[in-house]
Design a protein around this motif. Structure first.
Motif, PDB file in Angstrom:
ATOM      1  N   LEU A 140       0.840  -1.304   0.105  1.00 12.66           N
ATOM      2  CA  LEU A 140       0.392  -0.211   0.249  1.00 12.66           C
ATOM      3  C   LEU A 140       0.686   1.138   0.644  1.00 12.66           C
ATOM      4  N   LEU A 141       2.151   1.181   0.234  1.00  8.39           N
ATOM      5  CA  LEU A 141       3.366   2.221   0.397  1.00  8.39           C
ATOM      6  C   LEU A 141       4.714   2.116   0.092  1.00  8.39           C
ATOM      7  N   VAL A 142       4.555   2.547  -0.455  1.00 13.78           N
ATOM      8  CA  VAL A 142       6.299   2.476  -0.946  1.00 13.78           C
ATOM      9  C   VAL A 142       7.710   3.386  -0.043  1.00 13.78           C
ATOM     10  N   GLN A 143       8.842   2.485   0.411  1.00 10.81           N
ATOM     11  CA  GLN A 143       9.781   3.718   0.660  1.00 10.81           C
ATOM     12  C   GLN A 143      10.569   4.257  -0.190  1.00 10.81           C
ATOM     13  N   LEU A 144      10.834   5.145  -0.021  1.00 11.29           N
ATOM     14  CA  LEU A 144      11.916   6.096  -1.833  1.00 11.29           C
ATOM     15  C   LEU A 144      12.891   5.873  -0.730  1.00 11.29           C
ATOM     16  N   PRO A 145      14.126   5.550  -1.502  1.00 12.13           N
ATOM     17  CA  PRO A 145      15.449   5.147  -1.305  1.00 12.13           C
ATOM     18  C   PRO A 145      16.099   7.215  -1.041  1.00 12.13           C
ATOM     19  N   ILE A 146      15.883   7.540   0.296  1.00 13.72           N
ATOM     20  CA  ILE A 146      16.380   8.585   0.688  1.00 13.72           C
ATOM     21  C   ILE A 146      16.465   8.590   2.017  1.00 13.72           C
ATOM     22  N   ASP A 147      18.278   8.975   2.036  1.00 18.00           N
ATOM     23  CA  ASP A 147      19.156   8.609   3.670  1.00 18.00           C
ATOM     24  C   ASP A 147      18.530   9.811   3.989  1.00 18.00           C
ATOM     25  N   LEU A 148      18.026   9.932   5.879  1.00 20.60           N
ATOM     26  CA  LEU A 148      17.551  10.426   6.386  1.00 20.60           C
ATOM     27  C   LEU A 148      17.899  10.648   7.824  1.00 20.60           C
ATOM     28  N   PRO A 149      19.607  11.135   7.176  1.00 18.20           N
ATOM     29  CA  PRO A 149      20.742  10.817   8.889  1.00 18.20           C
ATOM     30  C   PRO A 149      20.043  11.623  10.021  1.00 18.20           C
ATOM     31  N   GLU A 150      20.759  11.491  11.567  1.00 17.25           N
ATOM     32  CA  GLU A 150      19.554  11.324  12.412  1.00 17.25           C
ATOM     33  C   GLU A 150      18.462  11.255  12.671  1.00 17.25           C
ATOM     34  N   SER A 151      17.256  10.983  12.248  1.00 14.91           N
ATOM     35  CA  SER A 151      16.673  10.588  12.477  1.00 14.91           C
ATOM     36  C   SER A 151      15.893   9.654  12.781  1.00 14.91           C
ATOM     37  N   ASP A 152      17.171   8.116  13.824  1.00 16.33           N
ATOM     38  CA  ASP A 152      16.841   7.304  14.401  1.00 16.33           C
ATOM     39  C   ASP A 152      16.164   7.713  15.666  1.00 16.33           C
ATOM     40  N   ARG A 153      15.061   6.795  16.092  1.00 18.93           N
ATOM     41  CA  ARG A 153      14.834   7.969  17.932  1.00 18.93           C
ATOM     42  C   ARG A 153      13.659   6.619  18.399  1.00 18.93           C
ATOM     43  N   PRO A 154      14.776   6.766  19.981  1.00 22.07           N
ATOM     44  CA  PRO A 154      13.964   5.437  21.184  1.00 22.07           C
ATOM     45  C   PRO A 154      12.341   5.808  20.693  1.00 22.07           C
ATOM     46  N   ILE A 155      11.828   4.649  21.121  1.00 23.34           N
ATOM     47  CA  ILE A 155      10.653   3.757  21.203  1.00 23.34           C
ATOM     48  C   ILE A 155      10.457   3.312  23.220  1.00 23.34           C
ATOM     49  N   GLY A 156       9.707   3.631  23.770  1.00 21.02           N
ATOM     50  CA  GLY A 156       9.608   3.355  24.944  1.00 21.02           C
ATOM     51  C   GLY A 156       8.248   3.723  25.477  1.00 21.02           C
ATOM     52  N   LEU A 157       9.032   2.790  26.925  1.00 24.09           N
ATOM     53  CA  LEU A 157       7.804   3.099  27.749  1.00 24.09           C
ATOM     54  C   LEU A 157       7.809   4.668  29.155  1.00 24.09           C
ATOM     55  N   THR A 158       7.044   5.030  29.373  1.00 25.63           N
ATOM     56  CA  THR A 158       7.031   6.910  30.192  1.00 25.63           C
ATOM     57  C   THR A 158       5.839   6.561  31.152  1.00 25.63           C
ATOM     58  N   VAL A 159       6.159   6.659  32.238  1.00 22.41           N
ATOM     59  CA  VAL A 159       5.479   6.201  33.893  1.00 22.41           C
ATOM     60  C   VAL A 159       5.863   6.991  34.540  1.00 22.41           C
ATOM     61  N   ARG A 160       4.930   7.612  35.346  1.00 20.32           N
ATOM     62  CA  ARG A 160       5.373   8.352  37.042  1.00 20.32           C
ATOM     63  C   ARG A 160       6.069   7.859  37.363  1.00 20.32           C
ATOM     64  N   ALA A 161       7.095   8.754  37.996  1.00 25.15           N
ATOM     65  CA  ALA A 161       8.173   8.314  38.679  1.00 25.15           C
ATOM     66  C   ALA A 161       7.703   7.831  40.031  1.00 25.15           C
ATOM     67  N   ASN A 162       8.411   6.976  40.228  1.00 26.71           N
ATOM     68  CA  ASN A 162       7.767   5.457  42.049  1.00 26.71           C
ATOM     69  C   ASN A 162       6.522   5.178  41.791  1.00 26.71           C
ATOM     70  N   TRP A 163       5.890   5.026  40.535  1.00 22.13           N
ATOM     71  CA  TRP A 163       4.618   4.362  40.322  1.00 22.13           C
ATOM     72  C   TRP A 163       5.231   2.897  40.607  1.00 22.13           C
ATOM     73  N   LYS A 164       3.852   2.101  41.406  1.00 16.30           N
ATOM     74  CA  LYS A 164       4.426   1.051  41.388  1.00 16.30           C
ATOM     75  C   LYS A 164       3.542  -0.317  41.063  1.00 16.30           C
ATOM     76  N   PRO A 165       2.853  -0.520  39.858  1.00 18.66           N
ATOM     77  CA  PRO A 165       2.319  -1.056  39.350  1.00 18.66           C
ATOM     78  C   PRO A 165       1.746  -2.977  40.369  1.00 18.66           C
ATOM     79  N   THR A 166       0.632  -3.044  40.017  1.00 17.27           N
ATOM     80  CA  THR A 166       0.291  -4.427  40.550  1.00 17.27           C
ATOM     81  C   THR A 166       0.779  -5.900  39.615  1.00 17.27           C
ATOM     82  N   PRO A 167       0.802  -6.670  39.918  1.00 14.30           N
ATOM     83  CA  PRO A 167       1.363  -7.954  39.510  1.00 14.30           C
ATOM     84  C   PRO A 167       1.139  -8.167  38.199  1.00 14.30           C
ATOM     85  N   LEU A 168      -0.107  -7.990  38.208  1.00 12.64           N
ATOM     86  CA  LEU A 168      -0.982  -8.124  36.722  1.00 12.64           C
ATOM     87  C   LEU A 168      -0.724  -7.437  35.677  1.00 12.64           C
TER      88      LEU A 168
END
Length: 416
Positions: free
Chosen positions: A362-390
């Protein structure tokens, strides 16, 4: 969400946990022994579980009691902090004469009215949602203002607005209510009954593969014992809901520098950006291209506040061109796909976000270099948050799925 019981009952129970005797707890909080016994009974009724085993020489916490004691400490910490911050702000702003430890005397009715008005911004709407009369809401808030010694609201052209002192108290009060709900979830998980709700703020990339795979895995293991509530919104909205305890965590692109002192970020994997077009686009079959080759075509740009939008506007400076090609701004993948399929549009998006579209042609990625475009994906939580076991189990599932994704990805330049 379960309401807080009367806060003074919670302080009585805290002393019973600490001293294991109702008589000592009663003496410390300056009430009669029958009143202290009644406070404990009210909290146990609220939780629908016994917190102590009674013995001639005192009280011993049950397993459920030990679970609740840990959460109770956190509930009372938020209440005391909210009280302290509110009084400091009220003194600084010369807003009345704040009364220290006013939170100990707040009733459930006052708390419900206050929290509802902070969310709706309307006395009329708050009364409707609470199913009470509007004068009843006004009365509860007047009583709370009298207890605290400072004004809760100020009138503006757009309606009512919280004073800085009331905002500080509201923030910590909402965290305390959320912590009490966590106690309910954790007790029910221990008993193997009822449903734990996990509130997730989902940013665009997570909705494509990570969250669906993680939710399916969790539900296949836990069945009806869990409910995952996914909230889709812009990052600033999700961040505020996280800070106020409405969400348990966010998943998506991390922000640097960290946008708030009271959150923590955990990197899961690295994602890159790609310039994309439809398969019928004139550039789709080109072997070598530069960003300049795309500028004669109309662009669908992500909002500037998003990570991909920041790269487009700050790194590529596309908006500074004499005749900027940006004709549409949207973060919706559905709209992006719809536009690209109808014309010779160009856009920039996450590589992971379009995995399915690329696989289906459905989409095509063009062969174009994008320097410094890498980015971290992850989790954001409240400081000192304590999850339940589940909740902790769900986070571990997300981490394992991300590890597999990371191993498959050609991007192995770990973000520092």
């Amino acid at each position: 969400m379960r309401d807080l019981p009367h806060i003074r009952y919670l302080y009585v129970v805290k002393e019973i946990f600490q001293h294991r005797r109702i008589s000592i707890a009663a003496s410390i909080v300056h009430i009669s022994q029958p009143a202290a016994s009644q406070s404990l009974a009210r909290v146990e009724d609220h939780l629908k579980n016994r917190l102590f085993e009674r013995h001639p020489k005192g009280l011993d916490p049950t397993e459920i009691g030990l679970i609740f004691e840990r959460r109770l400490t956190r509930v009372l910490h938020h209440l005391r902090r909210g009280d302290s911050l509110a009084c400091k702000k009220a003194n600084r702003g010369k807003n009345g004469k704040p009364k220290n430890n006013f939170h100990r005397h707040c009733s459930p009715v006052q708390i419900r009215a206050f929290l509802k008005i902070t969310k709706t911004g309307s006395f009329n709407q708050a009364a409707r949602e609470l199913n009470v009369s509007q004068p009843g809401v006004h009365r509860a808030l007047r009583e709370l203002a009298s207890l605290s010694g400072f004004s809760l609201f100020k009138q503006t052209k757009g309606g009512i607005k919280l004073t800085p002192a009331a905002e500080a108290f509201s923030h910590q009060l909402r965290l305390a209510v959320g912590e009490f709900q966590q106690a309910i979830f954790e007790i029910n998980e221990f008993l193997g009954k009822t449903t734990t709700r996990i509130n997730v703020g989902s940013l665009p990339l997570s909705r494509i593969s990570i969250l669906p795979a993680a939710i399916d895995k969790l539900l296949s293991q836990e069945g009806k014992g869990v409910q995952v509530n996914c909230v889709d919104a812009r990052y600033p909205t999700l961040l505020r809901d996280l800070q106020f305890g409405e969400l348990d965590f966010l998943i998506g692109a991390l922000r640097f520098p960290k946008p708030a002192y009271d959150i923590e970020q955990e990197e899961l994997f690295i994602d890159g950006l790609a310039i994309v077009v439809s398969p019928s686009h004139p550039l789709a079959s080109s072997a070598a291209l530069t960003i300049e080759d795309t500028l004669e075509y109309p662009w669908v740009a992500p909002p500037r506040a998003t990570p991909s939008g920041t790269y487009l506007f700050e790194k590529l400076r596309i908006h500074e061109l004499p005749n900027t090609p940006v004709c549409t701004v949207s973060s919706s993948l559905i709209l992006l796909r719809g536009l690209l399929s109808r014309g010779n549009y160009v856009s920039i998006t996450s590589k992971s976000q379009i995995e399915f579209e690329k696989k289906m042609g459905l989409l095509v990625q063009l062969p174009i270099d994008l320097p410094e475009s890498d980015r971290p994906i992850g989790l954001t939580v409240r400081a000192n948050w304590k999850p339940t076991p589940l909740q902790a189990k769900f986070l571990d599932i997300i981490r394992r799925i991300s590890e597999i994704k990371n191993m498959k990805s050609p991007l192995n330049n770990k973000f520092k």
